[in-house]
Every structure is written in structure tokens, then in C-alpha cells.
Design an enzyme around this catalytic site. Structure first.
Site, PDB file in Angstrom:
ATOM      1  N   ASP A  39      17.172  39.562 -43.251  1.00  0.00           N
ATOM      2  CA  ASP A  39      17.139  40.882 -42.800  1.00  0.00           C
ATOM      3  C   ASP A  39      18.767  41.385 -43.064  1.00  0.00           C
ATOM      4  O   ASP A  39      19.741  40.692 -43.130  1.00  0.00           O
ATOM      5  CB  ASP A  39      17.136  41.004 -41.396  1.00  0.00           C
ATOM      6  CG  ASP A  39      17.023  42.400 -40.761  1.00  0.00           C
ATOM      7  OD1 ASP A  39      16.175  43.019 -41.175  1.00  0.00           O
ATOM      8  OD2 ASP A  39      17.559  42.259 -39.459  1.00  0.00           O
ATOM      9  N   ASP A  95      18.050  38.486 -36.677  1.00  0.00           N
ATOM     10  CA  ASP A  95      18.820  38.373 -35.481  1.00  0.00           C
ATOM     11  C   ASP A  95      17.925  39.175 -34.414  1.00  0.00           C
ATOM     12  O   ASP A  95      18.383  39.284 -33.249  1.00  0.00           O
ATOM     13  CB  ASP A  95      20.141  38.951 -35.539  1.00  0.00           C
ATOM     14  CG  ASP A  95      20.429  40.313 -35.858  1.00  0.00           C
ATOM     15  OD1 ASP A  95      19.216  40.745 -36.541  1.00  0.00           O
ATOM     16  OD2 ASP A  95      21.287  41.047 -35.695  1.00  0.00           O
ATOM     17  N   ASP A 131      12.250  40.120 -35.546  1.00  0.00           N
ATOM     18  CA  ASP A 131      12.332  39.190 -36.575  1.00  0.00           C
ATOM     19  C   ASP A 131      11.744  37.939 -36.027  1.00  0.00           C
ATOM     20  O   ASP A 131      11.612  37.101 -36.730  1.00  0.00           O
ATOM     21  CB  ASP A 131      13.613  38.821 -37.018  1.00  0.00           C
ATOM     22  CG  ASP A 131      14.401  39.810 -37.770  1.00  0.00           C
ATOM     23  OD1 ASP A 131      13.731  40.638 -38.617  1.00  0.00           O
ATOM     24  OD2 ASP A 131      15.745  40.064 -37.403  1.00  0.00           O
TER      25      ASP A 131
END
Length: 762
Positions: free
Chosen positions: A451, A650, A654
């Protein structure tokens, strides 16, 4: 963040291999059960589903055998592993009764086993005087008194599971544990109560026969330790599910048809209800804005730090956080239909499909268990028929020696000892390992999905440039922009104000402040009309940016957000805000490429910004404008194409992707639920931790394979000798004492080899 409990759990997961499986909690685990190869197989056509039609209560299932379903907790009739709740919604906050029970049994076993070891092993380490104090006969009775509760009470769950494995014909690691423990204990009880039935060669000068209560007790205690650690690891997933469920508010503010308002439980909200969301409140359910205007923090869903402006007609998502405005929304999705509930279910479903870690032990057990039992039976029969008198005693001794030498104590230690050591080593390097499975799978991962926000970048926008037009001073432009933005709570505004403070630029009060939705802000500073915003704001003001467009695009191509500063109706300059790339990211990505990873960036950002960041960092592929469910879907597609995928992230958004991935990697600076859902957590939140994790995984799996060799070599070589294969040719017949020594030697080899991981370079 629940970092410590996960670190504690990480070494535990495999447990001294009582059954060769690892599982992870209520709703259990995340990798598709590919490569599952166990000794236990379900019988075709046999029904293991015992849930009555229409049942609405809790349903327990086996993560490895989903066809097993029942209404009460217990163990799987096929493989013996503990059953888990099928539905994430049924998870409660109370203590796990199985963990409480096993912990109690472990501590009692440990308390009784320690003095037992002192009595039996004392002479080997210069403490022979301990036995002399009591005398040999009294010492033997003391061993019986200490060892019997450990075997019959502490080890009772394993004996029951072993019995079920024989009763159903599904032989597994519990079969060997039950046989080995009971063989050692029954042999020892017979040796204490009736030593005269044994051949003279097995009695000392006083007529005493060697006993093996300590072997039985140590096996039970170690297996219990593994079970306790494994259950702790499983608790983490339950916490992850609860953390997700807790994001939703408990109540909603319902607007009734007569205009009155009242707090109602969230369960009472129905589709079509009108709800008020006050400033700072969580949005109760998914809905559509009917009235009001506000900025909503959707980082829970998108992972992006910038609040989103919401006006009439815009959708809102349950559990996101309202800003300073008041909203009236119409509920469109409630209960299990909300996005939050779908995320919970995605995490639960992905975790339930996870494969076991100890497939090596499983494969060995598939052949080893029935072979050992068969050899023990053959040895007894052969000695009973052709052995010297007393033939039955010789047969018993040979059969017991076979079972003791083949007892899976070292096989059970092979994986958890390496994992426990590797866990400690990883913690020193800032890499927290949740379970053995994560290390095993991470060794073979070839694709890494990251990400952007908070993983590659710092996750906190900040001012990176002030670009004044000719005739304007940089500090003066920043002073005007920051003074105007002090009236806004937008993170980009906060970045500009914070940048001005850091540069020592003095700000003043702005007047006539006005926020223009989707464009920027306007007001007066020191009596001058000032505006700050994007290209659409300038177009509305009739300004031609002309040559500034190229400069602005150049900054955007660096991944920055550009805003124009307008003073007295003319563009005076630009300010650029960005979420900076972490200092450690470029070197970490280079190292990851060298380790053979293909790196994909999946982000909710627009494609231009994402492509700019990817080009600068040398990322192989981007997936932009990605929604939470898209990340898990992308991973599933890659897995279907044969890729081994790790995901680093994080945010709460996710969590499903972290659970779906072969290995989930949470940045330690992120959300608790991301950490709970991941197999690996990087404490410092930097990608170079992934490099250390990869090296650690490779070293650990090498170590585990060595341990499995050490665990089996003594046993495999000793089994035919224990059975008496060499007796007709060389007159060699090993006693159960030597068998116990060989078993201990394999365990010691495993422990010493695992301890080498403490010094491995990562």
C-alpha cells in the site's frame, strides 16, 4: 497496538507437534488449503455434519475439515485438532475455556515433572545422591506418584484424542502420543508393581527394573506447552475480528417522522431510516447524505489520510468518522450488508481457509504412525513365538522399546523450537512473527503488494515547496496561505500551517473565510483578498494559469498536491503538499528486488499520483483507485495464476488483503486490526524490515528441515534395532532405557540446532 501478545504467540503456533496442524482462531485462517497432506483423511460418504436444520446458535467446525460441523466445542473426529467457531459474529470477549484448561494442566504437569527429572536424571549430572536419600525402592514409588497425575490428568485430552483416532481409523500424531505415553507409563507401572515378570537382564542387583515415568511426563508437558502457545496464537484472530466489530458505534440517532430524535441500538436501524450524524460521531451504517455538509474521515476504509467532503446525495460508509459538520443520512445498508460487516466476513473467510504449517510432520506421520504401530505389534508377536523364555516378557520389552524410541517428542519440538528462537531473533531486528506458517510461506513468496500511504510513505502530508511568482516573496506567500488555512481542519491545510510554523512564519487572523467545496478556500488577510485552491477555483475566478500548468503538472508528477495562491485577483504563487516517501523505502525496494520479489503498489490514490510515485521508486506494477475489496481480489487473482503473494499494509482497509495473502505484513505504525490480521509485523514500520524477515524465514526453514532430520534419524535407525532385528545375528537387544536415551538425544539435537538461530544474521 497488540504487539507483545502476538510476539508471544508467534513461536507458539505449531506447538510440539501434537497433530501436525496449526490453526488461528475463531474464524481461523487465511491461506487456501493447498498442499494439505495429512495422515488423517475423511471417509467418503461419512457424515460429519451434526448441525440440526434451522439451527441459529453457535456452530463449531474444523479449519482443516470444513465438513465437520457440530453445535458444541470439541475436537475434530478426523484429525483431532480443536474445533473453532464457524461465524465471526459469534466470537465473544470471554476467555477461551480450552486455553484456560490447557494452561492449568500444563502448569501442574510442569510442577510435577521438574522433581521427576531431578530424581531420574540426577545421576547423569552428578546428583546421584538425591536417589540415595530415599532409597531406590522409595524413589521408584515417588516417580510413580509424580508421573501418574501428569499422564492420566494432564495428558487426558491427548489420550482421549488418541483413542478417538484409533476408534475412527483416522491415525494422526495423537495416535503416537497416546501410544508412546501409555506404553512408557504402563511399562513403568508394571516395573514398579511386578518387577519379577521381566527378564533377569532387565533387573539390577536389587531386582529393580528401570522405569520411564519421566519420558511420559516430559512428552505430556511439552505437548501441553505447544497447545497453550498455539491457543494463544489463535486468540489473536479472535481479537482481530472483535477489533473490526468494535469499529461500529453501538447506537444511532434516529429521526422519527414527527421530527423528534432519539438514540436507538444499531440493530434497530432499518433501511430507509433517517439518522443524524453529529460532529465527531461515527457514521452508524452505510447511507446517503440527505442534508448538511461535512468532511468525513474515511481512512478506516480507504487508508488515505485526507477527509472527504460530503454533500447532499453523497454516499457515506458505516464506522467512518464525521468531521465538524452535522449530517442527516438515509440508511441504505444495515446489519451484515454494511461494508464493515463485509470486511469482517472477508477476513473471517480468508483466515478459515489457511493451510497447516507442519506439513512435513504430517507427511511423515502419514507413513510413520502406522509403520511404528505395525513394527511394535510384529516385534511382540515374533518375540512371543520365537524368543527365549520368558518370551512374552521379551516381546513386551521389544514392543515398548519400539514405541518409546519412536515417540514423537522431537518431531513435536522440530518446528516450535526453531520458531520460538527465530521469533526472539526477529524481535531483536524489529520483525515480529505471529506464527510458523508466516515464516514457512514467506520463504517462497515471489510477489509483494504494498500500500502507498503509511507503507511506502509516512502517512502524514506535509508542506514540501512554496513556489512564488516573480515579484513575490516565498515567506510572504506562505504567510498568506497559512493565515487563510488556519480556519480549515483539512489535513492539507494542517500541513501548510504546520509548515509555516516550522519555518517560523508568523500568521494572522483571516477574515471573511469561506470554504469552496471541491475547490479551495477564500478570505481576506491584512485586508487583501486571498484565495487558495486548485485549477477549478482559478477557472471560477476567471484567471488564466497558462504557463503555470506545466510547473504544476511537474510537481504532480512527483506525487505532490499543488494549490495556487491568489492575491488581489492575480496568481502570486503555488504551494505543494505531499505525503513524503520514507527515507528507508528506496533502498529497501532495491534490496527486495534483489531478493527476487516482483513489487506491486495497490493504492486508493488516483493513477497519476500513483504512477509518479511508482516511477520514482522503480515499482514494477501499480493498481490505482483500489477499493478495500479490490486488494483481496487482486491477491486472489495472482494466487490463482500461481504466484505466492505477500501484502504489506497498515490500515483497517488492508485487513482482508493481509488475511487473503500468503503472508500478511503489517507496518507497526498502523491499525491494531491490520497487525492482528498479519503474519508478520514490522515494529519500525519500514520496508527494510521485510528484507530482514525474508532472510530470517530462509534461515528458519533451513533450520526446521534440519530439525526434522534430527528428530527422525535416531528414531528411524533405532526402531528396527529396538524391535530386535540385530538379536539373531549379533545378540544385540536394546532396552527401553536406551530407547529413551535415543529419544532424548534427538530432542537435544533439535534444541541445540534451533538455538543456533539466535546468532543468525538478518
Amino acid at each position: 497496538m497488540h504487539l507483545v501478545p502476538e510476539a508471544e504467540a508467534s513461536g507458539a503456533a505449531a506447538g510440539p507437534a501434537c497433530h501436525g496442524h496449526e490453526h488461528h482462531g475463531h474464524g481461523a485462517s487465511a491461506h487456501h488449503a493447498r498442499g494439505h497432506d495429512t495422515a488423517a483423511r475423511s471417509e467418503p460418504g461419512k457424515t460429519y455434519d451434526h448441525v440440526p436444520p434451522g439451527w441459529t446458535g453457535a456452530v463449531y467446525t474444523c479449519p482443516m475439515h470444513p465438513e465437520v460441523r457440530q453445535t458444541e466445542a470439541g475436537s475434530c473426529p478426523i484429525c483431532g485438532m480443536g474445533l473453532e467457531l464457524e461465524s465471526a459474529a459469534m466470537v465473544d470477549d470471554g476467555p477461551n475455556p480450552e486455553l484456560v484448561d490447557f494452561t492449568r494442566r500444563f502448569w501442574l504437569g510442569a510442577v510435577l515433572t521438574v522433581p521427576l527429572l531431578v530424581l531420574t536424571m540426577g545421576p547423569l549430572i552428578g546428583l546421584g545422591g538425591v536417589r540415595d536419600i530415599f532409597g531406590e525402592r522409595a524413589t521408584l514409588w515417588t516417580e510413580l506418584i509424580l508421573g501418574t497425575p501428569v499422564v492420566l490428568w494432564c495428558g487426558w485430552p491427548f489420550l482421549v484424542r488418541g483413542w478417538h483416532s484409533f476408534r475412527t481409523g483416522n491415525l494422526n500424531m495423537f495416535s503416537l502420543i497416546a501410544m508412546g505415553v501409555m506404553a512408557a507409563w504402563l511399562f513403568s507401572v508394571a516395573a514398579v508393581l511386578a518387577p519379577q515378570i521381566f527378564p533377569a537382564g532387565f533387573r539390577d542387583a536389587q531386582g529393580h527394573v528401570g522405569v520411564y515415568f519421566e519420558a511420559a511426563a516430559v512428552i505430556v508437558t511439552l505437548v501441553l506447552l505447544g497447545q497453550v502457545m498455539e491457543l494463544r496464537a489463535r486468540e489473536g484472530t479472535g481479537r482481530a475480528i472483535r477489533a473490526l466489530l468494535d469499529l461500529a458505534p453501538a447506537t444511532a440517532r434516529l429521526i422519527r417522522p414527527d421530527g423528534s430524535e432519539s438514540e436507538v441500538p444499531l440493530d434497530a436501524v432499518q433501511v430507509g431510516d433517517r439518522l443524524r450524524v453529529r460532529p465527531g460521531d461515527k457514521v452508524p451504517v452505510d447511507g446517503t447524505v440527505l442534508d448538511g455538509r461535512s468532511s468525513v474521515d474515511e481512512s478506516m476504509i480507504t487508508g488515505e489520510p485526507l477527509p472527504v467532503e460530503k454533500l447532499s446525495g453523497d454516499p457515506v460508509t458505516g464506522a467512518t468518522i464525521n468531521g465538524t459538520g452535522s449530517l442527516v443520512i438515509e440508511a441504505t445498508r444495515v446489519g451484515t450488508d454494511t461494508m464493515l460487516s463485509q470486511i469482517v466476513q472477508m477476513v473471517s473467510n480468508a483466515q478459515r481457509s489457511r493451510a497447516p504449517i507442519q506439513k512435513y510432520a504430517d507427511k511423515v506421520a502419514g507413513l510413520f504412525v502406522p509403520a511404528v504401530i505395525g513394527i511394535a505389534v510384529v516385534a511382540f508377536i515374533a518375540w512371543a513365538i520365537w524368543g527365549p523364555a520368558p518370551s512374552l516378557s521379551y516381546g513386551l520389552v521389544a514392543a515398548v522399546a519400539v514405541l518409546i524410541i519412536a515417540c514423537p517428542c522431537a518431531l513435536g519440538l522440530a518446528t516450535p523450537m526453531s520458531i520460538m528462537t527465530a521469533t526472539g531473533r526477529g524481535a531483536q531486528a524489529g520483525v515480529l512473527i505471529k506464527n510458523a506458517e508466516a515464516l514457512e510461506r514467506f520463504e517462497t513468496v515471489d510477489t509483494l503488494i504494498v500500500d502507498k500511504t503509511g507503507t511506502l510513505t509516512e502517512g502524514r502530508p506535509r508542506l514540501v515547496a512554496v513556489l512564488p511568482e516573480p515579484g513575490h516573496d516565498e515567506d510572504a506567500i506562505l504567510r498568506l496561505a497559512a493565515s487563510l488555512e488556519r480556519g480549515s481542519e483539512h489535513p492539507l491545510a494542517e500541513a501548510i500551517v504546520r509548515g509555516a510554523e516550522e519555518r517560523g512564519v508568523e500568521m494572522v487572523e483571516a477574515g471573511e473565510f469561506e470554504a469552496v467545496t471541491g475547490q479551495g478556500v477564500r478570505g481576506t488577510v491584512d485586508g487583501q483578498p486571498v484565495a487558495l485552491g486548485n485549477i477549478r477555483l482559478l477557472a471560477d475566478m476567471g484567471l488564466d494559469v497558462g504557463a503555470l500548468t506545466a510547473r504544476a503538472d511537474a510537481r504532480r508528477d512527483e506525487g505532490e498536491t499543488v494549490m495556487f495562491v491568489v492575491v488581489d485577483g492575480a496568481v502570486a504563487g503555488m504551494v505543494a503538499v505531499a505525503d513524503p516517501v520514507k527515507d528507508t523505502t528506496p533502498s529497501a525496494l532495491k534490496a527486495l528486488h534483489a531478493l527476487g520479489f516482483r513489487i506491486i503498489m495497490a493504492t486508493g490514490d488516483n493513477e497519476r499520483t500513483a504512477r509518479a510515485v511508482a516511477a520514482r521508486l522503480g515499482i514494477d506494477e501499480i493498481r490505482a483507485d483500489v477499493l478495500p475489496q479490490d486488494k483481496a481480489r487482486i491477491i486472489a487473482e495472482l494466487q490463482a495464476a500461481g504466484r505466492k503473494v505477500a501484502m504489506a499494509g497498515d490500515g483497517v482497509n488492508d485487513a482482508p488483503a493481509l488475511a487473503q495473502a500468503d503472508v500478511g505484513i503489517a507496518m507497526g505504525t498502523g491499525a491494531d486490526v491490520a497487525i492482528e490480521s498479519a503474519g508478520i509485523t514490522l515494529v519500525r514500520g519500514n520496508l527494510d524490515g521485510i528484507v530482514r524477515a525474508r532472510r530470517l524465514a530462509q534461515a528458519t526453514m533451513r533450520n526446521i528441515r534440519q530439525n526434522l532430520f534430527f528428530a527422525l534419524i535416531y528414531n528411524a535407525a533405532g526402531v528396527p534395532i529396538a524391535a530386535g532385528l540385530l538379536y539373531p545375528f549379533f545378540g544385540i537387544l536394546i532396552s527401553p532405557m536406551f530407547a529413551a536415551f535415543a529419544m532424548s538425544a534427538s530432542s537435544i539435537s533439535v534444541v541445540l540446532n534451533a538455538l543456533r538461530l539466535r546468532t543468525v544474521r538478518v
